[in-house]
Enzyme design. Structure first.
Site, PDB file in Angstrom:
ATOM      1  N   ASP A   1     -23.132 155.084 -52.262  1.00 46.16           N
ATOM      2  CA  ASP A   1     -22.245 156.254 -52.122  1.00 46.16           C
ATOM      3  C   ASP A   1     -21.866 156.830 -53.485  1.00 46.16           C
ATOM      4  O   ASP A   1     -20.690 157.087 -53.770  1.00 46.16           O
ATOM      5  CB  ASP A   1     -20.961 155.883 -51.369  1.00 46.16           C
TER       6      ASP A   1
ATOM      7  N   GLU B   1     -21.956 161.556 -42.206  1.00 45.23           N
ATOM      8  CA  GLU B   1     -20.987 161.115 -43.204  1.00 45.23           C
ATOM      9  C   GLU B   1     -21.337 161.652 -44.582  1.00 45.23           C
ATOM     10  O   GLU B   1     -22.297 162.397 -44.762  1.00 45.23           O
ATOM     11  CB  GLU B   1     -20.925 159.586 -43.234  1.00 45.23           C
TER      12      GLU B   1
END
Length: 325
Positions: free
Chosen positions: A38, A211
């Protein structure tokens, strides 16, 4: 009995989702590639700062590492202000699950918006290296569970918090956020994206995942770049949607996914952030699986992207892993 089974099923689904960002205990590996998931890159005064969900030397319950580079090729670190960490547990909201940070500069301060304990908080520092500290030990949104924050500041000064709410899937929402970044305007909370297209749910699971939103504006149009599928799925990939308003409605691009294992040959590629280099060239920093046979620890890399005829186009040949020297 049917009601009891339904409750048990719901609990299992939520538990599985709550582990969405976790990985098994990091393997004992030797790799020059930076082990972060991420990831985000923040550019400031000639230096690139790389942050992300830790999947390497530190457990992701300790905080956020930061690496630095002046050319995107030679990276050093981790060299955050606190033993390599830019934000450390104890200075922040939460005590576990430190995931998906974003860094922005605002009013002569550096802000880190991040996830901990499956909620979203903000920390402040005088330096991109930290130490970042949360003045409030409360989450920004105090009901439910949400992850993957991204703050977008529009040309009119309005600020928006894009994030993922864990509700019947990982769904992307947005809301106006107040100027102090400590709370949202709840009346503006709006659902933006959910996983309903075939490429967004290749395993046809009951808890679809969208996401990792990043939002930017180009020629008066808003673009949301996001990832879909569970991160453990080799088909984890990146697509985008457009809107005439920061709160939507969003129209998903027909050419999505624009970054996937099919055009990069990398499994589980996705969930990153957009940044511009010193030459104003646009890139997307993201993570991949560790190898063809293993998910963790995930590896950080970058790929060049650009706007072309109103579309976001990626250059698969430009993909490169980020290596520490």
């Amino acid at each position: 009995m049917k009601k009891i089974l339904s409750v048990i099923t719901l609990f299992c689904v939520f538990t599985a989702c709550s582990q969405e960002k976790s990985t098994d205990k990091p393997k004992e590996v030797k790799s020059n590639t930076i082990l972060l998931a991420d990831p985000t890159i923040f550019y400031n005064k000639g230096t690139y700062y790389l942050y992300g969900t830790t999947t390497g030397d530190f457990p992701n319950g300790e905080g956020f590492q930061v690496y630095t580079s002046t050319d995107l090729k030679d990276w050093k670190g981790p060299n955050g202000a606190q033993s390599g960490l830019a934000l450390k547990k104890g200075d922040a909201f939460g005590d576990k699950g430190f995931w998906a940070p974003q860094i922005l500069s605002y009013q002569n301060k550096f802000y880190m918006i991040y996830t901990a304990n499956e909620n979203i908080a903000v920390a402040v520092s005088d330096s991109p290296l930290g130490p970042f500290k949360s003045e409030s030990k409360e989450p920004i949104i105090k009901t439910g569970n949400q992850i993957d924050p991204f703050i977008f500041i529009d040309e009119d000064g309005k600020k928006y918090l894009y994030h993922v709410r864990l509700t019947n899937g990982n769904r992307i929402f947005a809301a106006e956020i107040n100027d102090d970044f400590q709370s949202i305007k709840p009346e503006t909370l709006t659902e933006c994206i959910s996983g309903i297209l075939p490429w967004e749910n290749t395993q046809n699971v009951s808890w679809p995942v969208t996401e990792g939103p990043t939002v930017l504006k180009h020629n008066s149009l808003y673009y949301m770049i996001y990832s879909a599928n569970d991160f453990r799925n080799i088909d984890y990939a990146v697509g985008y949607a457009t809107s005439k308003s920061p709160l939507g409605p969003w129209e998903k691009a027909a050419d999505s996914p624009i970054i996937s294992r099919k055009n990069t040959k990398q499994n589980g590629i996705g969930h990153g952030d957009v940044f511009w280099d010193k030459n104003n060239k646009m890139h997307y920093v993201l993570h991949t699986h560790f190898s063809e046979s293993g998910v963790s620890p995930r590896k950080a890399g970058i790929i060049s992207i650009e706007f072309k005829d109103g579309k976001i186009v990626a250059d698969p040949a430009s993909f490169q892993f980020l290596n520490v020297k």
